[in-house]
Structures are given as C-alpha cells and as structure tokens.
Design a protein around this motif. Structure first.
Motif, PDB file in Angstrom:
ATOM      1  N   ILE A 180      19.567 -10.219 -12.647  1.00 44.49           N
ATOM      2  CA  ILE A 180      20.743  -9.363 -12.819  1.00 44.49           C
ATOM      3  C   ILE A 180      20.584  -8.080 -12.009  1.00 44.49           C
ATOM      4  O   ILE A 180      21.510  -7.648 -11.316  1.00 44.49           O
ATOM      5  CB  ILE A 180      20.988  -9.078 -14.311  1.00 44.49           C
ATOM      6  N   TYR A 181      19.409  -7.490 -12.048  1.00 42.46           N
ATOM      7  CA  TYR A 181      19.174  -6.286 -11.246  1.00 42.46           C
ATOM      8  C   TYR A 181      19.223  -6.591  -9.753  1.00 42.46           C
ATOM      9  O   TYR A 181      19.669  -5.758  -8.959  1.00 42.46           O
ATOM     10  CB  TYR A 181      17.858  -5.616 -11.628  1.00 42.46           C
ATOM     11  N   ALA A 182      18.792  -7.775  -9.362  1.00 45.19           N
ATOM     12  CA  ALA A 182      18.888  -8.176  -7.954  1.00 45.19           C
ATOM     13  C   ALA A 182      20.349  -8.269  -7.527  1.00 45.19           C
ATOM     14  O   ALA A 182      20.715  -7.848  -6.427  1.00 45.19           O
ATOM     15  CB  ALA A 182      18.175  -9.504  -7.724  1.00 45.19           C
ATOM     16  N   ALA A 183      21.201  -8.824  -8.390  1.00 48.57           N
ATOM     17  CA  ALA A 183      22.630  -8.912  -8.087  1.00 48.57           C
ATOM     18  C   ALA A 183      23.230  -7.515  -7.926  1.00 48.57           C
ATOM     19  O   ALA A 183      24.018  -7.270  -7.005  1.00 48.57           O
ATOM     20  CB  ALA A 183      23.357  -9.689  -9.184  1.00 48.57           C
ATOM     21  N   LEU A 184      22.854  -6.599  -8.796  1.00 45.71           N
ATOM     22  CA  LEU A 184      23.346  -5.224  -8.693  1.00 45.71           C
ATOM     23  C   LEU A 184      22.836  -4.545  -7.419  1.00 45.71           C
ATOM     24  O   LEU A 184      23.594  -3.846  -6.736  1.00 45.71           O
ATOM     25  CB  LEU A 184      22.935  -4.418  -9.921  1.00 45.71           C
ATOM     26  N   SER A 185      21.589  -4.759  -7.082  1.00 43.38           N
ATOM     27  CA  SER A 185      21.023  -4.180  -5.861  1.00 43.38           C
ATOM     28  C   SER A 185      21.705  -4.733  -4.622  1.00 43.38           C
ATOM     29  O   SER A 185      22.011  -4.000  -3.681  1.00 43.38           O
ATOM     30  CB  SER A 185      19.519  -4.450  -5.781  1.00 43.38           C
ATOM     31  N   TYR A 186      21.951  -6.043  -4.624  1.00 44.99           N
ATOM     32  CA  TYR A 186      22.645  -6.684  -3.501  1.00 44.99           C
ATOM     33  C   TYR A 186      24.037  -6.071  -3.337  1.00 44.99           C
ATOM     34  O   TYR A 186      24.447  -5.705  -2.224  1.00 44.99           O
ATOM     35  CB  TYR A 186      22.753  -8.187  -3.732  1.00 44.99           C
ATOM     36  N   ALA A 187      24.773  -5.941  -4.434  1.00 40.86           N
ATOM     37  CA  ALA A 187      26.130  -5.397  -4.382  1.00 40.86           C
ATOM     38  C   ALA A 187      26.111  -3.941  -3.914  1.00 40.86           C
ATOM     39  O   ALA A 187      26.957  -3.537  -3.107  1.00 40.86           O
ATOM     40  CB  ALA A 187      26.795  -5.512  -5.749  1.00 40.86           C
ATOM     41  N   ALA A 188      25.174  -3.157  -4.397  1.00 43.58           N
ATOM     42  CA  ALA A 188      25.079  -1.756  -3.996  1.00 43.58           C
ATOM     43  C   ALA A 188      24.753  -1.643  -2.510  1.00 43.58           C
ATOM     44  O   ALA A 188      25.345  -0.828  -1.788  1.00 43.58           O
ATOM     45  CB  ALA A 188      24.013  -1.035  -4.830  1.00 43.58           C
ATOM     46  N   ASP A 189      23.835  -2.469  -2.036  1.00 44.98           N
ATOM     47  CA  ASP A 189      23.453  -2.455  -0.627  1.00 44.98           C
ATOM     48  C   ASP A 189      24.640  -2.859   0.244  1.00 44.98           C
ATOM     49  O   ASP A 189      24.921  -2.239   1.270  1.00 44.98           O
ATOM     50  CB  ASP A 189      22.267  -3.390  -0.404  1.00 44.98           C
ATOM     51  N   ARG A 190      25.339  -3.876  -0.177  1.00 42.34           N
ATOM     52  CA  ARG A 190      26.502  -4.334   0.594  1.00 42.34           C
ATOM     53  C   ARG A 190      27.594  -3.263   0.616  1.00 42.34           C
ATOM     54  O   ARG A 190      28.205  -3.011   1.640  1.00 42.34           O
ATOM     55  CB  ARG A 190      27.022  -5.631  -0.001  1.00 42.34           C
ATOM     56  N   GLU A 191      27.835  -2.624  -0.520  1.00 45.69           N
ATOM     57  CA  GLU A 191      28.837  -1.560  -0.593  1.00 45.69           C
ATOM     58  C   GLU A 191      28.446  -0.409   0.328  1.00 45.69           C
ATOM     59  O   GLU A 191      29.290   0.151   1.024  1.00 45.69           O
ATOM     60  CB  GLU A 191      28.972  -1.068  -2.039  1.00 45.69           C
ATOM     61  N   ASN A 192      27.192  -0.068   0.347  1.00 44.49           N
ATOM     62  CA  ASN A 192      26.707   1.010   1.210  1.00 44.49           C
ATOM     63  C   ASN A 192      26.934   0.665   2.676  1.00 44.49           C
ATOM     64  O   ASN A 192      27.357   1.514   3.462  1.00 44.49           O
ATOM     65  CB  ASN A 192      25.233   1.286   0.932  1.00 44.49           C
ATOM     66  N   LYS A 193      26.680  -0.571   3.052  1.00 44.81           N
ATOM     67  CA  LYS A 193      26.872  -0.983   4.449  1.00 44.81           C
ATOM     68  C   LYS A 193      28.353  -0.965   4.819  1.00 44.81           C
ATOM     69  O   LYS A 193      28.724  -0.559   5.917  1.00 44.81           O
ATOM     70  CB  LYS A 193      26.285  -2.365   4.676  1.00 44.81           C
ATOM     71  N   ILE A 194      29.221  -1.401   3.916  1.00 46.11           N
ATOM     72  CA  ILE A 194      30.661  -1.385   4.187  1.00 46.11           C
ATOM     73  C   ILE A 194      31.132   0.055   4.348  1.00 46.11           C
ATOM     74  O   ILE A 194      31.904   0.368   5.248  1.00 46.11           O
ATOM     75  CB  ILE A 194      31.436  -2.099   3.051  1.00 46.11           C
ATOM     76  N   TYR A 195      30.662   0.946   3.498  1.00 47.66           N
ATOM     77  CA  TYR A 195      31.050   2.342   3.566  1.00 47.66           C
ATOM     78  C   TYR A 195      30.601   2.957   4.897  1.00 47.66           C
ATOM     79  O   TYR A 195      31.350   3.681   5.542  1.00 47.66           O
ATOM     80  CB  TYR A 195      30.461   3.120   2.395  1.00 47.66           C
ATOM     81  N   GLN A 196      29.402   2.658   5.345  1.00 50.43           N
ATOM     82  CA  GLN A 196      28.880   3.228   6.586  1.00 50.43           C
ATOM     83  C   GLN A 196      29.691   2.747   7.787  1.00 50.43           C
ATOM     84  O   GLN A 196      29.918   3.508   8.721  1.00 50.43           O
ATOM     85  CB  GLN A 196      27.415   2.867   6.758  1.00 50.43           C
TER      86      GLN A 196
END
Length: 75
Positions: A56-72
């Motif tokens: 579950i924490y891996a899923a959250l980390s993946y989503a956060a990382d992806r969101e950060n890349k989209i924002y950048q």
C-alpha cells in the motif's frame, strides 16, 4: 521500506498495462480508490490478504512520484 520499483510492476497484458502490485491483478489505482473512498489500511489488508502494508505504501509512493513528474513537466 523497499523502493516502490521493486513492488510496482507494469505488464502489457495485465490490467491493460496499468501499474499493479507484484504482478497481481490489484492495481495501484485500485488501492488509491479504496483509500479515497475511506477504507483504512487495516480494512484493505483484511479484505485482501495477499497485500501487505508495504504494498500500500508502495502504491502511494508510486502515485506521489508520478504526480511530481507530471507537475514538473507542466511548469
């Protein structure tokens, strides 16, 4: 915690190529939707005994990382 890249897998023929947990048919999106609907981590783990808290924490980390890349990219 392990790097989420060791837990999240993407296989073209599974779940339409969406990121899944350890090659299972449970996607990152499934976990995010369960959490967004108000399920707690203990409730998810009770309903899906094949999952771990680390998944579950891996899923959250993946989503956060992806969101950060989209924002950048958008800035």
């Amino acid at each position: 915690m392990k790097d989420y890249k060791e837990i999240i897998t993407i296989e073209p023929g599974k779940r339409g190529g969406k990121p899944t947990i350890r090659g299972m048919r449970i996607s990152v999106n499934d976990i995010l939707n369960w959490l967004a609907s108000g399920m707690t981590i203990p409730e998810i783990l009770a309903d899906f005994d094949e999952l771990t808290q680390e998944d579950i924490y891996a899923a959250l980390s993946y989503a956060a990382d992806r969101e950060n890349k989209i924002y950048q990219i958008a800035v």
